[in-house]
Design an enzyme around this catalytic site. Structure first.
Site, PDB file in Angstrom:
ATOM      1  N   CYS A 119       0.837  -1.198   0.000  1.00 27.51           N
ATOM      2  CA  CYS A 119       0.000   0.000   0.000  1.00 27.51           C
ATOM      3  C   CYS A 119       0.876   1.254   0.000  1.00 27.51           C
ATOM      4  CB  CYS A 119      -0.932  -0.001   1.213  1.00 27.51           C
ATOM      5  SG  CYS A 119      -2.174   1.313   1.176  1.00 27.51           S
ATOM      6  N   CYS A 120       1.908   1.270   0.839  1.00 22.65           N
ATOM      7  CA  CYS A 120       2.846   2.396   0.861  1.00 22.65           C
ATOM      8  C   CYS A 120       3.549   2.546  -0.485  1.00 22.65           C
ATOM      9  CB  CYS A 120       3.893   2.201   1.961  1.00 22.65           C
ATOM     10  SG  CYS A 120       3.284   2.420   3.646  1.00 22.65           S
ATOM     11  N   CYS A 202      -0.925   8.733   6.756  1.00 21.44           N
ATOM     12  CA  CYS A 202      -2.297   8.465   6.350  1.00 21.44           C
ATOM     13  C   CYS A 202      -3.186   8.269   7.587  1.00 21.44           C
ATOM     14  CB  CYS A 202      -2.357   7.216   5.479  1.00 21.44           C
ATOM     15  SG  CYS A 202      -1.513   7.385   3.891  1.00 21.44           S
ATOM     16  N   CYS A 205      -3.497   4.851   9.331  1.00 15.26           N
ATOM     17  CA  CYS A 205      -2.229   4.280   9.800  1.00 15.26           C
ATOM     18  C   CYS A 205      -1.526   5.147  10.840  1.00 15.26           C
ATOM     19  CB  CYS A 205      -1.297   4.050   8.611  1.00 15.26           C
ATOM     20  SG  CYS A 205      -1.979   2.942   7.364  1.00 15.26           S
ATOM     21  N   CYS A 229       7.973   3.516   5.558  1.00 18.02           N
ATOM     22  CA  CYS A 229       7.209   3.335   4.328  1.00 18.02           C
ATOM     23  C   CYS A 229       8.085   3.096   3.111  1.00 18.02           C
ATOM     24  CB  CYS A 229       6.323   4.551   4.083  1.00 18.02           C
ATOM     25  SG  CYS A 229       7.241   6.079   3.830  1.00 18.02           S
TER      26      CYS A 229
END
Length: 239
Positions: A119-120, A202, A205, A229
């Site tokens: 996702c990162c 985010c 997170c 990340c």
């Protein structure tokens, strides 16, 4: 860039006040210069220092699509205070997001470290590569105090992964020193900061820190070990 040139520049700015160090590097470093901001307190201080040199530095931010509304608010307040700024925004590719959601689910990053890193990668690392393409100098808000790994860094150093020079003007600043200068110059700060969000990423997170917790404890709090990340890589270590 030749190592002796970096050594010269590192020595030249040693002990200089922040604004003077930044001005010196901008004037004496040849090539395209970029500055990445996430609108955290460190980046806000650097934005203040870079604003007078905006004709020589490209400023950009990464919008992951999962930001806090408070981040957008400080984005707008920053543009109001520094109207000369043109902050370029880079977004993830729509196809990448669709593929991730179809494979892992909308919040699949909670399920495994691999899912979270992917996702990162699609929301931050890939957009970053587009943002710094063709750049020779990348100005960052990294501080040595933020993690043990960052203590090994220098003001200017070669970033092998991205094939450019990374400039970390706040490297030896403490958080209290950053806060003092932000207050002195009345620089806009994310309203979440005063609520214990010292490192803001985010929304799904990031959480506020409890008293005494490590600076990065509020990021990906459900994971153990180093929690990064992948934007900043040094000696095979993620920052």
């Amino acid at each position: 860039m030749e190592s002796n040139k970096l050594e010269y520049l590192n020595k030249a700015i040693e002990g200089l006040p922040l604004k003077e160090a930044i001005a010196f590097i901008i004037e004496n470093f040849e090539g395209k210069k970029v500055f990445s901001t996430s609108f955290g307190i460190e980046d806000q201080l650097l934005t203040h220092c870079i604003a007078p040199h905006i004709d020589e530095v490209t400023v950009f931010t990464l919008d992951t699509g999962r930001q806090f509304n408070e981040t957008y608010e400080v984005f707008q307040r920053t543009l109001t205070k520094y109207p000369q700024l043109d902050i370029q925004t880079y977004f993830p590719e729509e196809a990448d997001i669709k593929a991730y959601v179809n494979s892992c689910g909308i919040n699949g990053f909670y399920n495994s470290i691999e899912n979270r890193k992917e996702c990162c990668r699609i929301r931050k690392v890939k957009p970053l590569q587009r943002a710094i393409k063709g750049a020779d100098l990348w100005i960052t808000g990294l501080r040595a105090e933020q993690s043990a790994n960052r203590e090994e860094m220098q003001f200017l150093e070669w970033d092998e992964a991205n094939q450019l020079v990374k400039f970390n003007p706040l490297l030896h600043y403490s958080l209290k020193e950053v806060e003092a200068e932000v207050d002195l110059y009345n620089i806009p700060v994310n309203s979440l900061y005063k609520q214990g969000y010292l490192s803001i990423g985010c929304a799904p997170c990031t959480r506020a820190l409890a008293e005494g917790e490590d600076f990065r404890a509020g990021r990906w709090w459900w994971e153990n070990g180093k929690k990064e990340c992948g934007l900043h890589i040094h000696s095979d270590k993620n920052y």
